[in-house]
Design an enzyme around this catalytic site. Sequence first.
Site, PDB file in Angstrom:
ATOM      1  N   ASP A  31       3.814  14.618  86.532  1.00 40.54           N
ATOM      2  CA  ASP A  31       5.046  15.646  84.995  1.00 40.54           C
ATOM      3  C   ASP A  31       4.844  13.852  84.211  1.00 40.54           C
ATOM      4  O   ASP A  31       5.916  13.141  84.534  1.00 40.54           O
ATOM      5  CB  ASP A  31       5.235  16.270  85.400  1.00 40.54           C
ATOM      6  CG  ASP A  31       4.925  17.484  84.249  1.00 40.54           C
ATOM      7  OD1 ASP A  31       4.935  18.271  84.774  1.00 40.54           O
ATOM      8  OD2 ASP A  31       5.080  16.753  82.538  1.00 40.54           O
ATOM      9  N   TYR A 141      -9.660  23.769  73.730  1.00 45.17           N
ATOM     10  CA  TYR A 141      -9.189  24.348  74.828  1.00 45.17           C
ATOM     11  C   TYR A 141      -9.814  24.591  75.879  1.00 45.17           C
ATOM     12  O   TYR A 141      -9.406  23.556  76.614  1.00 45.17           O
ATOM     13  CB  TYR A 141      -7.964  24.971  74.289  1.00 45.17           C
ATOM     14  CG  TYR A 141      -7.041  25.536  75.610  1.00 45.17           C
ATOM     15  CD1 TYR A 141      -6.808  24.688  76.781  1.00 45.17           C
ATOM     16  CD2 TYR A 141      -7.404  26.667  75.917  1.00 45.17           C
ATOM     17  CE1 TYR A 141      -6.095  24.933  77.200  1.00 45.17           C
ATOM     18  CE2 TYR A 141      -7.019  27.193  77.012  1.00 45.17           C
ATOM     19  CZ  TYR A 141      -6.009  26.103  78.033  1.00 45.17           C
ATOM     20  OH  TYR A 141      -5.442  26.889  79.249  1.00 45.17           O
ATOM     21  N   ILE A 207       1.969  40.855  63.332  1.00 44.03           N
ATOM     22  CA  ILE A 207       1.102  41.268  64.569  1.00 44.03           C
ATOM     23  C   ILE A 207      -0.690  40.809  63.836  1.00 44.03           C
ATOM     24  O   ILE A 207      -0.623  40.712  62.486  1.00 44.03           O
ATOM     25  CB  ILE A 207       0.540  43.231  64.431  1.00 44.03           C
ATOM     26  CG1 ILE A 207       1.782  43.349  64.356  1.00 44.03           C
ATOM     27  CG2 ILE A 207      -0.535  43.338  64.828  1.00 44.03           C
ATOM     28  CD1 ILE A 207       2.040  44.852  65.037  1.00 44.03           C
ATOM     29  N   ARG A 221      -5.052  42.997  75.849  1.00 44.37           N
ATOM     30  CA  ARG A 221      -5.347  41.594  76.926  1.00 44.37           C
ATOM     31  C   ARG A 221      -4.867  41.759  78.088  1.00 44.37           C
ATOM     32  O   ARG A 221      -3.846  42.553  78.226  1.00 44.37           O
ATOM     33  CB  ARG A 221      -4.012  40.108  75.956  1.00 44.37           C
ATOM     34  CG  ARG A 221      -4.750  40.316  75.037  1.00 44.37           C
ATOM     35  CD  ARG A 221      -5.553  38.695  75.059  1.00 44.37           C
ATOM     36  NE  ARG A 221      -6.332  38.325  73.744  1.00 44.37           N
ATOM     37  CZ  ARG A 221      -6.993  38.895  72.912  1.00 44.37           C
ATOM     38  NH1 ARG A 221      -7.484  39.924  73.130  1.00 44.37           N
ATOM     39  NH2 ARG A 221      -7.390  37.694  72.057  1.00 44.37           N
TER      40      ARG A 221
HETATM   41  N1  UDP Z   1      -0.249  37.736  68.826  1.00 40.71           N
HETATM   42  C1  UDP Z   1       0.005  38.389  67.661  1.00 40.71           C
HETATM   43  N2  UDP Z   1       1.011  37.616  67.144  1.00 40.71           N
HETATM   44  C2  UDP Z   1       1.318  36.654  67.207  1.00 40.71           C
HETATM   45  C3  UDP Z   1       1.088  36.191  68.561  1.00 40.71           C
HETATM   46  C4  UDP Z   1       0.453  36.865  69.000  1.00 40.71           C
HETATM   47  O1  UDP Z   1       0.214  39.576  67.519  1.00 40.71           O
HETATM   48  O2  UDP Z   1       2.838  36.138  67.081  1.00 40.71           O
HETATM   49  C5  UDP Z   1      -1.709  38.406  69.171  1.00 40.71           C
HETATM   50  C6  UDP Z   1      -2.457  37.957  69.538  1.00 40.71           C
HETATM   51  O3  UDP Z   1      -3.214  37.589  68.271  1.00 40.71           O
HETATM   52  C7  UDP Z   1      -3.430  38.195  70.727  1.00 40.71           C
HETATM   53  C8  UDP Z   1      -2.077  38.305  71.388  1.00 40.71           C
HETATM   54  O4  UDP Z   1      -1.175  38.783  70.650  1.00 40.71           O
HETATM   55  O5  UDP Z   1      -3.966  39.026  70.503  1.00 40.71           O
HETATM   56  C9  UDP Z   1      -2.033  37.357  72.925  1.00 40.71           C
HETATM   57  O6  UDP Z   1      -2.304  36.092  72.046  1.00 40.71           O
HETATM   58  P1  UDP Z   1      -1.514  34.964  73.145  1.00 40.71           P
HETATM   59  O7  UDP Z   1      -1.570  33.949  71.932  1.00 40.71           O
HETATM   60  O8  UDP Z   1       0.302  35.461  73.903  1.00 40.71           O
HETATM   61  O9  UDP Z   1      -2.479  35.023  74.191  1.00 40.71           O
HETATM   62  P2  UDP Z   1      -4.105  34.231  73.637  1.00 40.71           P
HETATM   63  O10 UDP Z   1      -4.343  35.915  74.671  1.00 40.71           O
HETATM   64  O11 UDP Z   1      -4.284  33.669  72.729  1.00 40.71           O
HETATM   65  O12 UDP Z   1      -4.310  33.415  75.283  1.00 40.71           O
END
Ligand code: UDP
Length: 329
Positions: A31, A141, A207, A221
């Site tokens: 790492d 990514y 949100i 999710r």
């Molecule tokens: N999200 C949110 N507010 C935040 C961070 C994330 O509403 O401050 C939402 C984001 O739009 C997604 C979900 O939470 O719908 C999960 O986001 P995260 O970044 O954890 O994981 P991803 O799905 O992008 O891999």
Amino acid sequence: MAILVCGGAGYIGSHTVHVLIERGEKVVIVDNLQTGHVEAVNPAAIFYRGDIRNAAALEKIFTENQIEAVIHFAANSLVGESVTNPLKYFNNNVGGMQTLLEAMVKFGVDKIIFSSTAAVYGEPEKIPVTETAATNPTNPYGESKLIMEKIMRWVSRANGLKFVSLRYFNAAGALETGTLGEDHATETHLIPLILQVPLGRRDHITIFGDDYPTPDGTCLRDYVHVMDLASAHILALDYLRNGGSSEIFNLGNGRGFSVKEIIAAAEKVTGKKIKTEIGARRAGDPAQLIASSDKAKKILHWAPKFSSVEKIIEDAWNWHKNNPDGYKK
Ligand code: UDP
């Protein structure tokens, strides 16, 4: 023979090393500690601080240790950063895979388990997402991980290497004891950000959009416990040891939770009211990402143990509450 864990000081890597050591495997970790933490390195493992893009560093590791298989987590994983700095992702993620596979081929190591992501799918056409769904990443990514999978596939054909690619949905949670957990210098993930509110480190959670075509308007999710991800890597290792062919597997619980549902669950777990604000949509966020993990269940016999979101949040809370500054003392 040992298992080489690239990125074993990172979030999912350190939890996987914990399980490997518990079952008596010999583990070597490499790492570069760019995003990993020396405190997360398991003391029972042999540790090399080094970069997998450095062929000489890899050569030393493969010469000094008898490596049976590689589990590869070493990569950058911030979606937003990848959009503004794509070359960082292609250099580190894709470049790292290239030098790693070169070393594996040179030293005759023929098994690799790879940390992939649901981000390879982009905006899915059908829910739940199966492994045969179209791959159209919406950010560098996800693109870098898809390219890494493709490189493995070509090398497997030419050089007889076998790979398992595990496409995780939303990794969350922590080791139950609270000694390992998620600690990112730049935190972008929903659950750790929410928990900063009851910790008093953040006033509210924003949100990102409440006008999605979902039951409550916020994104759905599929959250999966980091220890269930760790156990999938062990099953993949045994699968390859038993002569399994190269395969790709989705890892998720098959249930979607909305941002609002996660906030409500975090309020229940922490016993504290969590202030929210509605913000704009985040670019590139699909409305829903929910896995079909039937293939992993059938072929790897994967059976997630911690599928309730309350349990996932409870373990994350236990870690963050006891380590509000992460691994920094
Ligand atoms: N999200 C949110 N507010 C935040 C961070 C994330 O509403 O401050 C939402 C984001 O739009 C997604 C979900 O939470 O719908 C999960 O986001 P995260 O970044 O954890 O994981 P991803 O799905 O992008 O891999």
